[in-house]
Design an enzyme around this catalytic site. Structure first.
Site, PDB file in Angstrom:
ATOM      1  N   ASP A  55      25.911 -22.063 -14.135  1.00  0.00           N
ATOM      2  CA  ASP A  55      24.743 -22.930 -15.154  1.00  0.00           C
ATOM      3  C   ASP A  55      24.651 -23.477 -13.571  1.00  0.00           C
ATOM      4  O   ASP A  55      24.873 -23.900 -12.929  1.00  0.00           O
ATOM      5  CB  ASP A  55      25.571 -23.743 -16.134  1.00  0.00           C
ATOM      6  CG  ASP A  55      24.737 -24.080 -16.731  1.00  0.00           C
ATOM      7  OD1 ASP A  55      23.924 -23.755 -17.748  1.00  0.00           O
ATOM      8  OD2 ASP A  55      23.839 -25.264 -16.376  1.00  0.00           O
ATOM      9  N   ARG A  66      25.247 -28.429 -30.382  1.00  0.00           N
ATOM     10  CA  ARG A  66      25.206 -27.096 -30.514  1.00  0.00           C
ATOM     11  C   ARG A  66      25.617 -26.782 -29.101  1.00  0.00           C
ATOM     12  O   ARG A  66      26.402 -25.265 -29.357  1.00  0.00           O
ATOM     13  CB  ARG A  66      24.186 -25.931 -30.629  1.00  0.00           C
ATOM     14  CG  ARG A  66      22.967 -25.951 -28.897  1.00  0.00           C
ATOM     15  CD  ARG A  66      21.692 -25.605 -29.323  1.00  0.00           C
ATOM     16  NE  ARG A  66      21.412 -25.675 -28.601  1.00  0.00           N
ATOM     17  CZ  ARG A  66      20.171 -26.987 -28.251  1.00  0.00           C
ATOM     18  NH1 ARG A  66      20.656 -27.689 -28.464  1.00  0.00           N
ATOM     19  NH2 ARG A  66      19.453 -26.627 -26.571  1.00  0.00           N
ATOM     20  N   CYS A 166      17.861   0.215 -21.633  1.00  0.00           N
ATOM     21  CA  CYS A 166      18.222  -1.335 -21.556  1.00  0.00           C
ATOM     22  C   CYS A 166      17.169  -2.068 -21.715  1.00  0.00           C
ATOM     23  O   CYS A 166      16.642  -1.686 -22.579  1.00  0.00           O
ATOM     24  CB  CYS A 166      18.727  -1.375 -19.921  1.00  0.00           C
ATOM     25  SG  CYS A 166      16.174  -0.948 -19.033  1.00  0.00           S
ATOM     26  N   CYS A 183      13.487 -22.899 -27.458  1.00  0.00           N
ATOM     27  CA  CYS A 183      14.417 -23.956 -28.079  1.00  0.00           C
ATOM     28  C   CYS A 183      14.351 -25.486 -28.091  1.00  0.00           C
ATOM     29  O   CYS A 183      14.431 -26.142 -29.084  1.00  0.00           O
ATOM     30  CB  CYS A 183      16.188 -23.859 -28.344  1.00  0.00           C
ATOM     31  SG  CYS A 183      16.445 -24.034 -26.790  1.00  0.00           S
ATOM     32  N   CYS A 246      15.727   1.997 -15.689  1.00  0.00           N
ATOM     33  CA  CYS A 246      16.290   2.562 -15.976  1.00  0.00           C
ATOM     34  C   CYS A 246      16.152   4.157 -15.651  1.00  0.00           C
ATOM     35  O   CYS A 246      17.122   5.064 -15.479  1.00  0.00           O
ATOM     36  CB  CYS A 246      17.578   2.574 -16.471  1.00  0.00           C
ATOM     37  SG  CYS A 246      16.673   3.207 -18.734  1.00  0.00           S
TER      38      CYS A 246
HETATM   39 ZN   LIG Z   1      16.212   0.963 -19.218  1.00  0.00          ZN
END
Ligand SMILES: [Zn+2]
Length: 341
Positions: A55, A66, A166, A183, A246
């Site tokens: 992070d 939260r 994906c 948010c 993908c």
């Molecule tokens: Zn994909």
């Protein structure tokens, strides 16, 4: 403690064998906000072998509604989220290895940070990082679990490369900046993030114990205020989408040599500036330089300078977050003036 996981071992889907598998697995959580805090808590209690928390940010008062691993003392002690989370999680389960990285995941460091992860959980707040994770995971055949929340709505999707579509099959390209609410602009109901993070944790437990047959194969959307659950069938997307990632193996987010070094942190009235040359910051040297300029406080994790209407937070990895503006050039000017690298 043989009793510790007794109830989980009793569950037919896991058993003693599944529990042993969990203990050998490493999970990486990218972003330790509402989703990351809740899924980390659940996975550490479940006895996953190693949990890595990545992070880039510090804790603000508005997070406490939260983000379940943090408290008021963490804010008083100026702890970055990754460090505060590690301290709390280690108390919850001393048998799990917890690693904390205070950094921004980017194409230059993703390989180093994620090389030993068996599974990745999305706790980020932006699509640039999500598509980067998607590229890395598809390329290396690592499962990951997308999650996002806004207002009373949460969305999640489980990606097992080689088996499921994906994220790019489903979303094609990054939504244009400013068209998606965050948010910070639309607010968030904390139970929504708990529900989505719980689904992410459950999906993780299935994959880590070799129960991939049981995973969620839909794009799942839950609205807790309007009482709606939507399951979008995405099974045929991989064949129909001609996905860059993908189907054609184009990992453009992973290949980017230049990534955003200056990022407006959405809705937070803050800008992050990261050095692109890999330079780091020695916080005590910086503190002695800035002490005559404004009010400085620092510990080994971060340094804070309050000056005029701005608050600068510098991290040892070279990043600085400038709060008090969302204008990139204003932030760069302040950065050049005080941090000056
Ligand atoms: Zn994909």
């Amino acid at each position: 403690m043989p009793e510790r996981y007794a109830r989980q071992e009793l569950f037919y889907g896991i058993g003693q064998e599944g529990q042993k598998k969990l203990a050998t697995k490493t999970v990486a959580l990218i972003g330790c906000g509402a989703l990351g805090c809740t899924s980390a808590n659940l996975l550490v209690r479940s006895g996953v072998g190693c949990v890595k928390i990545i992070d880039r940010d510090y804790i603000e008062e508005s997070n406490l509604q939260r983000q379940a691993l943090f408290d008021e003392d963490d804010i008083k002690n100026n702890l970055p989220k990754a460090i505060a989370a590690k301290k709390k999680l280690q108390k919850i389960n001393s048998g799990v290895i917890i690693e904390a990285s205070i950094t921004d995941l980017n194409p230059a460091n993703i390989e180093t940070i994620l090389h030993d992860a068996h599974l990745i959980i999305d706790g980020t707040d932006n699509f640039e990082t999500r598509f980067l994770i998607n590229d890395y995971c598809v390329k290396n055949f690592i499962p990951w679990i997308y999650g996002a929340c806004i207002g009373s709505v949460g969305i999640t999707m489980t990606i097992v490369p080689g088996e499921t579509p994906c994220l790019r099959c489903a979303l094609q390209d990054i939504p244009p900046f400013g068209t998606t609410e965050t948010c910070d602009t639309a607010g968030i109901l904390s139970p929504v993030s708990s529900v989505i993070a719980s689904i992410q944790a459950a999906e993780s437990l299935k994959i880590l114990t070799d129960n991939v047959a049981s995973i969620n194969r839909h794009l799942l959307k839950i609205d807790l205020w309007r009482n709606q659950i939507t399951r979008l069938n995405i099974n045929t997307l991989k064949e129909s989408s001609n996905c860059k990632t993908c189907r054609n193996n184009q990992f453009e987010y992973l290949m980017r040599e230049k990534y955003s070094s200056t990022t407006s942190l959405c809705g937070r009235n803050a800008v992050q500036i990261a050095p692109t040359n890999g330079s780091t910051i020695d916080l005590s040297t910086l503190a002695s330089r800035l002490e005559t300029i404004g009010r400085v406080s620092f510990n080994k994790y971060m340094l804070r300078l309050k000056i005029n209407n701005y608050e600068l937070t510098a991290f040892p990895d070279g990043r600085t977050i400038i709060a008090g503006t969302d204008d990139l050039s204003t932030a760069k000017g302040i950065y050049a003036k005080y941090i000056g690298m």
